[in-house]
Design a protein around this motif. Sequence first.
Motif, short mmCIF file in Angstrom:
data_model
loop_
_atom_site.label_atom_id
_atom_site.label_comp_id
_atom_site.label_asym_id
_atom_site.label_seq_id
_atom_site.Cartn_x
_atom_site.Cartn_y
_atom_site.Cartn_z
N ASP A 133 -56.91 -50.86 -59.82
CA ASP A 133 -57.10 -52.10 -59.08
C ASP A 133 -58.55 -52.13 -58.60
N PHE A 134 -59.42 -52.68 -59.44
CA PHE A 134 -60.84 -52.81 -59.11
C PHE A 134 -60.98 -54.06 -58.26
N GLY A 135 -61.05 -53.86 -56.96
CA GLY A 135 -61.03 -55.00 -56.04
C GLY A 135 -62.41 -55.37 -55.54
N THR A 136 -62.49 -56.55 -54.95
CA THR A 136 -63.74 -57.02 -54.38
C THR A 136 -64.18 -56.14 -53.21
N THR A 137 -63.22 -55.72 -52.39
CA THR A 137 -63.52 -54.91 -51.22
C THR A 137 -63.25 -53.43 -51.47
N ASN A 138 -62.08 -53.09 -52.02
CA ASN A 138 -61.70 -51.71 -52.27
C ASN A 138 -61.18 -51.55 -53.69
N THR A 139 -61.29 -50.34 -54.21
CA THR A 139 -60.73 -49.99 -55.51
C THR A 139 -59.70 -48.89 -55.31
N GLY A 145 -68.72 -46.11 -53.14
CA GLY A 145 -67.60 -45.89 -52.23
C GLY A 145 -68.05 -45.47 -50.84
N PRO A 146 -67.25 -44.66 -50.15
CA PRO A 146 -67.64 -44.22 -48.79
C PRO A 146 -68.90 -43.39 -48.80
N TRP A 147 -69.23 -42.75 -49.93
CA TRP A 147 -70.47 -41.99 -50.02
C TRP A 147 -71.67 -42.94 -50.02
N ALA A 148 -71.51 -44.13 -50.57
CA ALA A 148 -72.56 -45.13 -50.50
C ALA A 148 -72.80 -45.56 -49.06
N ILE A 149 -71.71 -45.73 -48.32
CA ILE A 149 -71.84 -46.11 -46.91
C ILE A 149 -72.56 -45.01 -46.13
N ALA A 150 -72.20 -43.75 -46.40
CA ALA A 150 -72.83 -42.63 -45.69
C ALA A 150 -74.33 -42.58 -45.98
N GLU A 151 -74.71 -42.80 -47.23
CA GLU A 151 -76.14 -42.80 -47.58
C GLU A 151 -76.86 -43.93 -46.87
N SER A 159 -58.93 -40.12 -49.34
CA SER A 159 -58.35 -41.45 -49.16
C SER A 159 -58.03 -42.05 -50.53
N ALA A 160 -57.00 -42.88 -50.56
CA ALA A 160 -56.63 -43.57 -51.80
C ALA A 160 -57.46 -44.82 -52.02
N THR A 161 -58.18 -45.28 -51.02
CA THR A 161 -59.03 -46.46 -51.17
C THR A 161 -60.49 -46.04 -51.29
N PHE A 162 -61.17 -46.67 -52.23
CA PHE A 162 -62.57 -46.35 -52.54
C PHE A 162 -63.35 -47.64 -52.44
N ARG A 163 -64.23 -47.74 -51.45
CA ARG A 163 -64.94 -48.99 -51.19
C ARG A 163 -65.71 -49.44 -52.44
N SER A 164 -65.55 -50.70 -52.81
CA SER A 164 -66.23 -51.25 -53.99
C SER A 164 -67.67 -51.60 -53.62
N ALA A 165 -68.46 -50.57 -53.45
CA ALA A 165 -69.85 -50.74 -53.00
C ALA A 165 -70.73 -49.70 -53.67
N MET A 183 -73.90 -52.14 -63.13
CA MET A 183 -73.39 -51.71 -61.83
C MET A 183 -71.94 -51.24 -61.97
N GLY A 184 -71.15 -51.95 -62.79
CA GLY A 184 -69.75 -51.57 -62.97
C GLY A 184 -69.60 -50.20 -63.60
N GLN A 185 -70.37 -49.91 -64.64
CA GLN A 185 -70.30 -48.60 -65.29
C GLN A 185 -70.73 -47.49 -64.33
N LEU A 186 -71.78 -47.75 -63.56
CA LEU A 186 -72.25 -46.77 -62.58
C LEU A 186 -71.17 -46.53 -61.53
N PHE A 187 -70.52 -47.59 -61.09
CA PHE A 187 -69.47 -47.48 -60.10
C PHE A 187 -68.32 -46.61 -60.62
N LEU A 188 -67.91 -46.85 -61.87
CA LEU A 188 -66.82 -46.06 -62.46
C LEU A 188 -67.19 -44.58 -62.58
N GLN A 189 -68.44 -44.31 -62.94
CA GLN A 189 -68.88 -42.92 -63.03
C GLN A 189 -68.75 -42.21 -61.69
N LYS A 190 -69.14 -42.89 -60.64
CA LYS A 190 -69.04 -42.29 -59.30
C LYS A 190 -67.57 -42.17 -58.88
#
Length: 428
Positions: free
Chosen positions: A8-14, A61-67, A37-43, A105-112
């Motif tokens: 479920d690749f969501g606008t807010t969470n995946t 995801g949350p690692w993006a927020i931390a950075e 966590s089962a939710t991974f921020r779509s960021a 951006m999508g491919q990079l997001f999936l890799q992370k």
Amino acid sequence: MHDAIGLDFGTTNTVAARADHGGGSDLITFGRGDEASATFRSALCFWEDGGVPGGIASEAGPWAIAEYLETPTDCRFVQSFKSVVASGSFERALIFNKPYRFEDMGQLFLQKLVAHAGGRLDRRPGRVIVGRPVEYAGAQPDSGLARERYEAMFREFGTEIHYVYEPLGAAFSYATRLTRPATVLVADFGGGTTDFSIVRIAQPGAAQRCTPMASAGIGLAGDRFDQRIVDRLVLPMLGKGGKYRSFDKLLEIPGGWFSEFSDWSRLALMRNRRTLEDLRRLQKNAVDPEAIGRLIALIEHEQGYPLYAAVGALKRALSEHDSAPFRFDGGGLEIDVAVERLQFETWIAGDLVRIEQTLDRALQRAGLTADGIDRVFLTGGSSLIPAVRRLFDRRFGIDRIASGGELTSIAHGLAMIGAENEPELWAA
């Protein structure tokens, strides 16, 4: 039963789930220990780093927020980027002078996403069931373009990809609760879209448990509600509705900048030389230059995420209380005002009318009235908003309404669809 991943690749969470061999599915968690966590921020977050190939490092995801929180002004924080997948006007984002297409951006997001799953998500899983909205977000969404971009994004992710309407995934998940046949309306309230599917659910043990009857959707949901808050509480302090001088005339400041600022998928991308130069020219001629200065400061100081967090906190508080404070302090702008739930409901009233009209389209396509629906299953974060709940209570009666797993039910169901012998029966 087949091994499969539901995504479920969501606008807010995946959210991702893996089919088990008992007809169900298990959520994939990200992180370790108590922080998993089962939710991974779509960021995504980008920053310059001479020690990596290309000179630009990134996280998701949350690692993006931390950075971002560590060094906000040195980063580009991009969220809700799924919102542009069907937009023909979006070609690429320029980040530190490097162009990124949606699929990049999508491919990079999936890799992370895979990297942070701790081995629980294969780098190239076999069968993958990807959720997609019934209707994409945007003023003039191009579903063909969205499909092309999705296929490019997921090309290296799985060997067998199927795309299924997101509410159908939730229907499969909800079916596990039922012990008798029923006609079910699933309403999925995401960040970018609101989608409806009507499904006939057979008795447990039937050869085909779920049979789709009709679907309808609209590119309007939680992010639009956020825009209403920003429009009322923030943009007037940034120059919206103001004037600027052009020769001997006073003209209203164009609304395009404010529309982009209130769009989470575009706000971070405003931090580019051309936009900032245009805004500085506007500031020189504005009747209220200080307001435009605040707009510039918020963009330059990467205040998109803190603003998003403040708006989200207000929405959650108003779901539990009749009034709540909206507090934001950043980039030279400080706001601390009380907001009544009734005010917020007035701001989104027109959006709820359009959502109800979309619900009516789904019923009409299924050849049903509200009386023909046995159960209503509400999912997605915005389904928790009281005004949204009241809409369904009024139409169907509170006894027919069910909810739960607001952020995870779609991924659960998508994985279960993937375990079926013919998942293409449910493909969009």
